[in-house]
Design a protein around this motif. Structure first.
Motif, PDB file in Angstrom:
ATOM      1  N   ASP A 182      -4.454   4.592  10.038  1.00  0.00           N
ATOM      2  CA  ASP A 182      -5.281   5.703   9.560  1.00  0.00           C
ATOM      3  C   ASP A 182      -5.708   5.562   8.099  1.00  0.00           C
ATOM      4  O   ASP A 182      -6.748   6.113   7.704  1.00  0.00           O
ATOM      5  CB  ASP A 182      -4.544   7.034   9.736  1.00  0.00           C
ATOM      6  CG  ASP A 182      -4.313   7.389  11.195  1.00  0.00           C
ATOM      7  OD1 ASP A 182      -4.936   6.732  12.053  1.00  0.00           O
ATOM      8  OD2 ASP A 182      -3.512   8.300  11.472  1.00  0.00           O
ATOM      9  N   GLU A 183      -4.920   4.836   7.309  1.00  0.00           N
ATOM     10  CA  GLU A 183      -5.203   4.795   5.872  1.00  0.00           C
ATOM     11  C   GLU A 183      -5.379   3.377   5.320  1.00  0.00           C
ATOM     12  O   GLU A 183      -6.338   3.101   4.593  1.00  0.00           O
ATOM     13  CB  GLU A 183      -4.091   5.510   5.092  1.00  0.00           C
ATOM     14  CG  GLU A 183      -3.962   6.996   5.424  1.00  0.00           C
ATOM     15  CD  GLU A 183      -2.892   7.673   4.592  1.00  0.00           C
ATOM     16  OE1 GLU A 183      -2.632   7.200   3.455  1.00  0.00           O
ATOM     17  OE2 GLU A 183      -2.305   8.661   5.064  1.00  0.00           O
ATOM     18  N   TYR A 184      -4.457   2.475   5.675  1.00  0.00           N
ATOM     19  CA  TYR A 184      -4.494   1.151   5.050  1.00  0.00           C
ATOM     20  C   TYR A 184      -5.713   0.334   5.500  1.00  0.00           C
ATOM     21  O   TYR A 184      -6.437  -0.234   4.662  1.00  0.00           O
ATOM     22  CB  TYR A 184      -3.212   0.381   5.346  1.00  0.00           C
ATOM     23  CG  TYR A 184      -3.213  -1.021   4.794  1.00  0.00           C
ATOM     24  CD1 TYR A 184      -3.222  -1.256   3.420  1.00  0.00           C
ATOM     25  CD2 TYR A 184      -3.225  -2.138   5.636  1.00  0.00           C
ATOM     26  CE1 TYR A 184      -3.236  -2.546   2.901  1.00  0.00           C
ATOM     27  CE2 TYR A 184      -3.234  -3.427   5.133  1.00  0.00           C
ATOM     28  CZ  TYR A 184      -3.239  -3.629   3.770  1.00  0.00           C
ATOM     29  OH  TYR A 184      -3.244  -4.906   3.260  1.00  0.00           O
ATOM     30  N   LEU A 185      -5.965   0.272   6.809  1.00  0.00           N
ATOM     31  CA  LEU A 185      -7.107  -0.506   7.289  1.00  0.00           C
ATOM     32  C   LEU A 185      -8.433   0.070   6.792  1.00  0.00           C
ATOM     33  O   LEU A 185      -9.316  -0.702   6.364  1.00  0.00           O
ATOM     34  CB  LEU A 185      -7.081  -0.602   8.817  1.00  0.00           C
ATOM     35  CG  LEU A 185      -5.983  -1.505   9.393  1.00  0.00           C
ATOM     36  CD1 LEU A 185      -6.025  -1.501  10.914  1.00  0.00           C
ATOM     37  CD2 LEU A 185      -6.132  -2.933   8.874  1.00  0.00           C
ATOM     38  N   PRO A 186      -8.647   1.406   6.795  1.00  0.00           N
ATOM     39  CA  PRO A 186      -9.866   1.929   6.155  1.00  0.00           C
ATOM     40  C   PRO A 186      -9.936   1.597   4.669  1.00  0.00           C
ATOM     41  O   PRO A 186     -11.027   1.350   4.138  1.00  0.00           O
ATOM     42  CB  PRO A 186      -9.743   3.450   6.377  1.00  0.00           C
ATOM     43  CG  PRO A 186      -8.922   3.586   7.615  1.00  0.00           C
ATOM     44  CD  PRO A 186      -7.929   2.470   7.549  1.00  0.00           C
ATOM     45  N   HIS A 187      -8.778   1.561   4.006  1.00  0.00           N
ATOM     46  CA  HIS A 187      -8.743   1.161   2.592  1.00  0.00           C
ATOM     47  C   HIS A 187      -9.221  -0.282   2.419  1.00  0.00           C
ATOM     48  O   HIS A 187      -9.974  -0.587   1.482  1.00  0.00           O
ATOM     49  CB  HIS A 187      -7.317   1.318   2.056  1.00  0.00           C
ATOM     50  CG  HIS A 187      -7.049   0.556   0.797  1.00  0.00           C
ATOM     51  ND1 HIS A 187      -7.526   0.953  -0.433  1.00  0.00           N
ATOM     52  CD2 HIS A 187      -6.355  -0.607   0.579  1.00  0.00           C
ATOM     53  CE1 HIS A 187      -7.144   0.079  -1.355  1.00  0.00           C
ATOM     54  NE2 HIS A 187      -6.429  -0.875  -0.761  1.00  0.00           N
ATOM     55  N   TYR A 206       0.851  -1.190   0.000  1.00  0.00           N
ATOM     56  CA  TYR A 206       0.000   0.000   0.000  1.00  0.00           C
ATOM     57  C   TYR A 206       0.889   1.243   0.000  1.00  0.00           C
ATOM     58  O   TYR A 206       1.599   1.517   0.968  1.00  0.00           O
ATOM     59  CB  TYR A 206      -0.915   0.004   1.230  1.00  0.00           C
ATOM     60  CG  TYR A 206      -1.784   1.234   1.317  1.00  0.00           C
ATOM     61  CD1 TYR A 206      -2.881   1.394   0.482  1.00  0.00           C
ATOM     62  CD2 TYR A 206      -1.505   2.230   2.251  1.00  0.00           C
ATOM     63  CE1 TYR A 206      -3.681   2.529   0.563  1.00  0.00           C
ATOM     64  CE2 TYR A 206      -2.296   3.366   2.337  1.00  0.00           C
ATOM     65  CZ  TYR A 206      -3.391   3.518   1.491  1.00  0.00           C
ATOM     66  OH  TYR A 206      -4.176   4.637   1.571  1.00  0.00           O
ATOM     67  N   GLU A 207       0.878   1.960  -1.122  1.00  0.00           N
ATOM     68  CA  GLU A 207       1.671   3.180  -1.286  1.00  0.00           C
ATOM     69  C   GLU A 207       3.135   2.965  -0.895  1.00  0.00           C
ATOM     70  O   GLU A 207       3.731   3.739  -0.138  1.00  0.00           O
ATOM     71  CB  GLU A 207       1.060   4.326  -0.475  1.00  0.00           C
ATOM     72  CG  GLU A 207      -0.325   4.736  -0.949  1.00  0.00           C
ATOM     73  CD  GLU A 207      -0.865   5.961  -0.245  1.00  0.00           C
ATOM     74  OE1 GLU A 207      -0.136   6.496   0.628  1.00  0.00           O
ATOM     75  OE2 GLU A 207      -1.983   6.385  -0.560  1.00  0.00           O
ATOM     76  N   GLY A 208       3.693   1.877  -1.391  1.00  0.00           N
ATOM     77  CA  GLY A 208       5.096   1.574  -1.155  1.00  0.00           C
ATOM     78  C   GLY A 208       5.392   0.892   0.157  1.00  0.00           C
ATOM     79  O   GLY A 208       6.555   0.548   0.445  1.00  0.00           O
ATOM     80  N   ILE A 209       4.370   0.655   0.977  1.00  0.00           N
ATOM     81  CA  ILE A 209       4.567  -0.010   2.270  1.00  0.00           C
ATOM     82  C   ILE A 209       4.205  -1.486   2.124  1.00  0.00           C
ATOM     83  O   ILE A 209       3.116  -1.828   1.659  1.00  0.00           O
ATOM     84  CB  ILE A 209       3.686   0.632   3.356  1.00  0.00           C
ATOM     85  CG1 ILE A 209       4.029   2.113   3.510  1.00  0.00           C
ATOM     86  CG2 ILE A 209       3.864  -0.099   4.679  1.00  0.00           C
ATOM     87  CD1 ILE A 209       3.092   2.849   4.447  1.00  0.00           C
ATOM     88  N   ASN A 230       6.073  -2.832   9.367  1.00  0.00           N
ATOM     89  CA  ASN A 230       7.149  -2.129  10.050  1.00  0.00           C
ATOM     90  C   ASN A 230       6.578  -1.092  11.013  1.00  0.00           C
ATOM     91  O   ASN A 230       5.627  -0.388  10.693  1.00  0.00           O
ATOM     92  CB  ASN A 230       8.064  -1.446   9.032  1.00  0.00           C
ATOM     93  CG  ASN A 230       9.385  -1.031   9.635  1.00  0.00           C
ATOM     94  OD1 ASN A 230       9.441  -0.198  10.528  1.00  0.00           O
ATOM     95  ND2 ASN A 230      10.474  -1.617   9.127  1.00  0.00           N
ATOM     96  N   LYS A 231       7.205  -0.983  12.179  1.00  0.00           N
ATOM     97  CA  LYS A 231       6.719  -0.080  13.219  1.00  0.00           C
ATOM     98  C   LYS A 231       6.621   1.366  12.748  1.00  0.00           C
ATOM     99  O   LYS A 231       5.730   2.105  13.152  1.00  0.00           O
ATOM    100  CB  LYS A 231       7.636  -0.144  14.440  1.00  0.00           C
ATOM    101  CG  LYS A 231       7.645  -1.467  15.161  1.00  0.00           C
ATOM    102  CD  LYS A 231       8.637  -1.432  16.315  1.00  0.00           C
ATOM    103  CE  LYS A 231       8.689  -2.783  17.032  1.00  0.00           C
ATOM    104  NZ  LYS A 231       9.696  -2.773  18.121  1.00  0.00           N
ATOM    105  N   LYS A 232       7.533   1.766  11.880  1.00  0.00           N
ATOM    106  CA  LYS A 232       7.565   3.170  11.478  1.00  0.00           C
ATOM    107  C   LYS A 232       6.370   3.571  10.622  1.00  0.00           C
ATOM    108  O   LYS A 232       6.103   4.753  10.429  1.00  0.00           O
ATOM    109  CB  LYS A 232       8.867   3.473  10.733  1.00  0.00           C
ATOM    110  CG  LYS A 232       9.022   2.736   9.413  1.00  0.00           C
ATOM    111  CD  LYS A 232      10.362   3.056   8.776  1.00  0.00           C
ATOM    112  CE  LYS A 232      10.541   2.333   7.441  1.00  0.00           C
ATOM    113  NZ  LYS A 232      11.868   2.633   6.823  1.00  0.00           N
ATOM    114  N   HIS A 233       5.614   2.587  10.113  1.00  0.00           N
ATOM    115  CA  HIS A 233       4.435   2.873   9.299  1.00  0.00           C
ATOM    116  C   HIS A 233       3.133   2.689  10.081  1.00  0.00           C
ATOM    117  O   HIS A 233       2.052   2.636   9.483  1.00  0.00           O
ATOM    118  CB  HIS A 233       4.407   1.961   8.070  1.00  0.00           C
ATOM    119  CG  HIS A 233       5.610   2.084   7.192  1.00  0.00           C
ATOM    120  ND1 HIS A 233       6.026   3.280   6.661  1.00  0.00           N
ATOM    121  CD2 HIS A 233       6.504   1.137   6.755  1.00  0.00           C
ATOM    122  CE1 HIS A 233       7.110   3.090   5.929  1.00  0.00           C
ATOM    123  NE2 HIS A 233       7.422   1.806   5.978  1.00  0.00           N
TER     124      HIS A 233
END
Length: 474
Positions: A153-158, A107-110, A144-147
């Motif tokens: 805020d974004e991936y799970l709602p996606h 997701y967006e490079g993550i 990764n923890k840093k994400h």
């Protein structure tokens, strides 16, 4: 260079050991192995995991179902071990991850990783759903923890939004039963088991008087648009329908037509399979919004007869001893009571959900307790009686593809007095569907015979009534 080579060997060894453990260790030992391995890795790993369990209290988690839908598309291409199913009446196969299988997503490079876990344990709840073991299923999301903030805020709602899109795209209505099938892996731990609902009944094909159909359709439209209104007047967004009349008058077909019209799922509740009021409540809150909860032949499922009549009859008989007294409103197989059914339809728990219809059917409305029939529980009573001429014309259009015929007046003359159900009329038409005139001639003969039988039965009943009155006067 040698350091990287050694590190690669160590990682390969770890992956090999993990794979062997997953494949060959019993679930209990693998869970223990996985638990301690994760703790050791967590001390030095930059990754964290999020667990999404199947059950959210007494209901199936909406997040779990969304993840399951979201991953079903990706699993067909990304997973190495899959479960494949083809629901009845559905053109496409559905794929899901096998237990302990992993899928990578981006997701967006993550980069994130999903793993599906499943383990069985002895069931410790007070009542079981036809199963001796309880299976705990959950998805594990690792990243990764840093994400962390972006994932939450974004991936799970996606994932939630994407699953809604996929659900709409592959949407097919379902009918659910509370008769648990422990052999079905996906639904073995759930109180409802669904199958695809593909009933062809519609209001256009329903053998009812046009005025009655229009009245029902308008009522359903008002209900489906009434969210704001129901909240404004302080009522739960639900409505009760009681369908009553002789067998074969189209009660089940009407329910199917209602579901098709509103595009609702159906929950077919078999009360005799419910052990007590607690299970009945759990079944209620496990239903979804936009659904029809059906109890067919409710007078046969439980003893829901009029308590006043029952009390009067009991007083007329010799008073039994305490050990011989039957429990009121209970039967041998189920401890569901009248009070439990009343609370099911109109109690505090009935508002745990919205946009739901409760539909009860009975062949004998006089056997039901008035408390069950009042508004707020059964808001609309619909009598489905013997076939009328208007209903016959719909059947002739459905089965014979004709709108009018020279024999229609003869049928109209005897239809009402014959007291024949729409199911019987349809059967006569179906036998000779390729020869409309012959089918109508046979129907006229059958209607005349039915009329004579109805007249004889009425005369016999009148004679018995007069004899009873005369005997009473003597």
């Amino acid at each position: 260079m040698e350091v990287w080579s050694n590190l690669g060997s160590i990682m390969a060894s770890v992956i090999f050991i993990w794979t062997m453990a997953r494949e060959y260790l019993p679930p209990e030992f693998y869970d223990l192995f996985s638990k301690w391995t994760h703790r050791l890795i967590g001390l030095v790993s930059p990754y964290i995991s999020v667990i999404i369990e199947e059950n959210d209290g007494m209901k199936v988690s909406k997040v779990y179902e969304a993840v399951q839908t979201y991953l079903s598309v990706r699993s067909s291409s990304a997973a190495k071990r899959l479960k494949v199913k083809k629901p009845q009446n559905n053109k496409n196969f559905t794929f899901s991850m096998d237990r302990n299988e992993q899928i990578a997503d981006e997701y967006e490079g993550i980069n994130v990783w999903w793993v599906f876990h499943s383990r069985e344990s002895k069931q410790t709840v007070l009542f079981s759903w036809d199963s001796n073991t309880e299976e705990k299923r959950y998805y594990e999301l690792t990243f990764n923890k840093k994400h962390k903030k972006k994932i939450f805020d974004e991936y799970l709602p996606h994932v939630m939004e994407e699953s809604k899109t996929l659900e709409i795209r592959s949407r097919y209505r379902k009918i659910h039963t509370n008769k648990s099938d422990s052999k079905d892996y996906e639904f073995r731990n759930r109180v409802w088991t669904p199958v695809v609902f593909d009933h062809p009944s519609t209001f256009e094909t329903l053998a009812l008087e046009p005025e009655v159909k229009q009245e029902i359709v308008e009522d359903l439209k008002r209900f489906s648009r009434g969210e704001k209104y129901y909240r404004q007047v302080g009522r739960a967004w639900k409505r009760g329908y009681l369908l009553y009349g002789p067998p074969g008058t189209g009660k089940s077909s009407l329910i199917a037509a209602m579901a098709n019209f509103l595009e609702y799922d159906i929950y077919d509740l078999e009360l005799t399979q419910v052990k007590n009021n607690t299970e009945l409540r759990k079944l209620l809150i496990s239903t979804t919004n936009k659904s029809i909860i059906v109890i067919e032949d409710i007078d046969c499922s439980l003893d829901l007869s009029d308590r006043k009549k029952k009390k009067k009859k009991q007083q007329e008989k010799e008073k039994p001893s305490d050990s011989e007294k039957p429990d009121e409103n209970e039967n041998e197989d189920s401890k569901v009571t009248l009070s439990g059914v009343l609370n099911f339809t109109d109690g505090l728990w009935s508002c745990c959900g919205s946009e739901r219809l409760f539909v009860f059917t009975t062949n004998h409305i006089d056997r039901l307790d008035p408390a069950l029939l009042r508004s707020g529980r059964m808001d609309k009573h619909i009598l489905l009686s013997f076939c009328t001429f208007g209903a016959f014309k719909i059947l002739s259009r459905n089965y014979l593809a004709i709108e009018d015929h020279a024999l229609f007046p003869a049928i109209q003359d005897v239809m009402e007095a014959a007291q024949m159900t729409p199911a019987d009329v349809a059967e006569h038409l179906l036998k000779m569907a390729d020869h409309p005139t012959t089918a109508l001639e046979n129907l006229i003969e059958a209607l005349r015979e039915a009329k004579e039988k109805a007249a004889s039965a009425a005369l016999k009943g009148l004679s018995e009534e007069n004899a009873s009155v005369t005997e009473g006067q003597v």
